[in-house]
Design a protein around this motif. Sequence first.
Motif, PDB file in Angstrom:
ATOM      1  N   LYS A  64      41.371  35.908  44.713  1.00  0.00           N
ATOM      2  CA  LYS A  64      40.032  36.474  45.246  1.00  0.00           C
ATOM      3  C   LYS A  64      39.875  36.088  46.978  1.00  0.00           C
ATOM      4  N   GLN A  65      39.507  36.957  47.532  1.00  0.00           N
ATOM      5  CA  GLN A  65      39.353  36.762  49.166  1.00  0.00           C
ATOM      6  C   GLN A  65      38.014  36.583  49.217  1.00  0.00           C
ATOM      7  N   VAL A  66      37.545  35.295  49.862  1.00  0.00           N
ATOM      8  CA  VAL A  66      36.095  35.148  49.852  1.00  0.00           C
ATOM      9  C   VAL A  66      35.548  35.031  51.313  1.00  0.00           C
ATOM     10  N   ASP A  67      34.533  35.745  51.825  1.00  0.00           N
ATOM     11  CA  ASP A  67      34.189  35.814  53.129  1.00  0.00           C
ATOM     12  C   ASP A  67      32.819  34.882  53.058  1.00  0.00           C
ATOM     13  N   ASP A  68      32.986  33.615  53.769  1.00  0.00           N
ATOM     14  CA  ASP A  68      31.694  32.847  53.975  1.00  0.00           C
ATOM     15  C   ASP A  68      31.401  32.746  55.328  1.00  0.00           C
ATOM     16  N   GLY A  69      30.615  33.552  55.880  1.00  0.00           N
ATOM     17  CA  GLY A  69      30.178  33.524  57.303  1.00  0.00           C
ATOM     18  C   GLY A  69      31.486  33.785  58.096  1.00  0.00           C
ATOM     19  N   ASP A  70      31.723  32.645  58.964  1.00  0.00           N
ATOM     20  CA  ASP A  70      32.888  32.710  59.741  1.00  0.00           C
ATOM     21  C   ASP A  70      34.334  32.423  59.244  1.00  0.00           C
ATOM     22  N   ASP A  71      34.146  31.840  57.847  1.00  0.00           N
ATOM     23  CA  ASP A  71      35.327  31.523  57.145  1.00  0.00           C
ATOM     24  C   ASP A  71      35.814  32.565  56.301  1.00  0.00           C
ATOM     25  N   GLN A  72      37.013  32.546  55.913  1.00  0.00           N
ATOM     26  CA  GLN A  72      37.709  33.238  54.987  1.00  0.00           C
ATOM     27  C   GLN A  72      38.732  32.500  54.242  1.00  0.00           C
ATOM     28  N   TYR A  73      38.465  32.550  52.954  1.00  0.00           N
ATOM     29  CA  TYR A  73      39.647  31.888  52.224  1.00  0.00           C
ATOM     30  C   TYR A  73      39.820  32.495  50.777  1.00  0.00           C
ATOM     31  N   PHE A  74      40.723  32.241  50.131  1.00  0.00           N
ATOM     32  CA  PHE A  74      41.303  32.456  48.959  1.00  0.00           C
ATOM     33  C   PHE A  74      40.833  31.597  47.672  1.00  0.00           C
ATOM     34  N   GLU A  75      40.454  32.079  46.586  1.00  0.00           N
ATOM     35  CA  GLU A  75      40.173  31.249  45.512  1.00  0.00           C
ATOM     36  C   GLU A  75      40.755  31.697  44.260  1.00  0.00           C
ATOM     37  N   GLU A  76      40.927  30.826  43.207  1.00  0.00           N
ATOM     38  CA  GLU A  76      41.562  31.421  42.112  1.00  0.00           C
ATOM     39  C   GLU A  76      40.580  31.986  41.239  1.00  0.00           C
ATOM     40  N   ILE A  77      41.080  33.048  40.345  1.00  0.00           N
ATOM     41  CA  ILE A  77      39.925  33.715  39.503  1.00  0.00           C
ATOM     42  C   ILE A  77      40.014  32.997  38.228  1.00  0.00           C
ATOM     43  N   ALA A  78      38.769  32.311  37.961  1.00  0.00           N
ATOM     44  CA  ALA A  78      38.637  31.391  36.972  1.00  0.00           C
ATOM     45  C   ALA A  78      38.290  32.280  35.540  1.00  0.00           C
ATOM     46  N   ASP A  79      37.782  33.286  35.700  1.00  0.00           N
ATOM     47  CA  ASP A  79      37.194  33.968  34.833  1.00  0.00           C
ATOM     48  C   ASP A  79      38.358  34.792  33.953  1.00  0.00           C
ATOM     49  N   GLU A  80      38.907  34.624  32.896  1.00  0.00           N
ATOM     50  CA  GLU A  80      39.954  35.144  32.045  1.00  0.00           C
ATOM     51  C   GLU A  80      39.915  36.610  31.930  1.00  0.00           C
ATOM     52  N   GLU A  81      38.581  37.105  31.464  1.00  0.00           N
ATOM     53  CA  GLU A  81      38.242  38.738  31.748  1.00  0.00           C
ATOM     54  C   GLU A  81      38.402  39.304  32.963  1.00  0.00           C
ATOM     55  N   GLU A  82      37.807  38.573  34.022  1.00  0.00           N
ATOM     56  CA  GLU A  82      37.984  39.235  35.082  1.00  0.00           C
ATOM     57  C   GLU A  82      39.631  39.301  35.888  1.00  0.00           C
ATOM     58  N   PHE A  83      40.212  38.163  35.551  1.00  0.00           N
ATOM     59  CA  PHE A  83      41.689  38.001  35.980  1.00  0.00           C
ATOM     60  C   PHE A  83      42.567  39.131  35.154  1.00  0.00           C
ATOM     61  N   SER A  84      42.194  39.327  33.946  1.00  0.00           N
ATOM     62  CA  SER A  84      43.082  40.323  33.294  1.00  0.00           C
ATOM     63  C   SER A  84      42.683  41.670  33.735  1.00  0.00           C
ATOM     64  N   ARG A  85      41.567  42.028  34.149  1.00  0.00           N
ATOM     65  CA  ARG A  85      41.167  43.206  34.584  1.00  0.00           C
ATOM     66  C   ARG A  85      41.934  43.616  35.998  1.00  0.00           C
ATOM     67  N   VAL A  86      41.806  42.519  36.960  1.00  0.00           N
ATOM     68  CA  VAL A  86      42.319  42.497  38.181  1.00  0.00           C
ATOM     69  C   VAL A  86      43.827  42.523  38.064  1.00  0.00           C
ATOM     70  N   ALA A  87      44.521  41.801  37.201  1.00  0.00           N
ATOM     71  CA  ALA A  87      45.968  42.008  36.775  1.00  0.00           C
ATOM     72  C   ALA A  87      46.463  43.266  36.597  1.00  0.00           C
ATOM     73  N   ASP A  88      45.745  44.222  35.536  1.00  0.00           N
ATOM     74  CA  ASP A  88      45.926  45.317  35.091  1.00  0.00           C
ATOM     75  C   ASP A  88      45.947  46.152  36.291  1.00  0.00           C
ATOM     76  N   PHE A  89      44.866  46.060  37.062  1.00  0.00           N
ATOM     77  CA  PHE A  89      44.751  47.016  38.335  1.00  0.00           C
ATOM     78  C   PHE A  89      45.858  46.985  39.118  1.00  0.00           C
ATOM     79  N   PHE A  90      46.452  45.514  39.371  1.00  0.00           N
ATOM     80  CA  PHE A  90      47.455  45.562  40.440  1.00  0.00           C
ATOM     81  C   PHE A  90      49.025  46.043  39.823  1.00  0.00           C
TER      82      PHE A  90
END
Length: 102
Positions: A64-90
Amino acid sequence: FMEDKELFEETPDIYTLSDDDGNEFTFEVLDEADFEDGHYVAMLPVYDDPNEALDDSDPLVIMKQVDDGDDQYFEEIADEEEFSRVADFFSGRLEDIFDIEE
């Protein structure tokens, strides 16, 4: 004659990410998209040694790409259900892009 080379000249987006221990990993972006309430990126690890790529049984990394003001970073998807939905989407998107058959 002008050949249509533009399709093949696109430079891939490459990111070098660091984990909490300072280890660096290089990824090539395959696809990115807004999905539900976030922006997600599907990437493949880039290996110096081709044999390492063969050892990686499930190389697709989705973050997941996160915008925090001027910073942009990636974070792992901790929620298994969210990850499953995103993985199916991709999976659906990448099957269309790369003509993958299950």
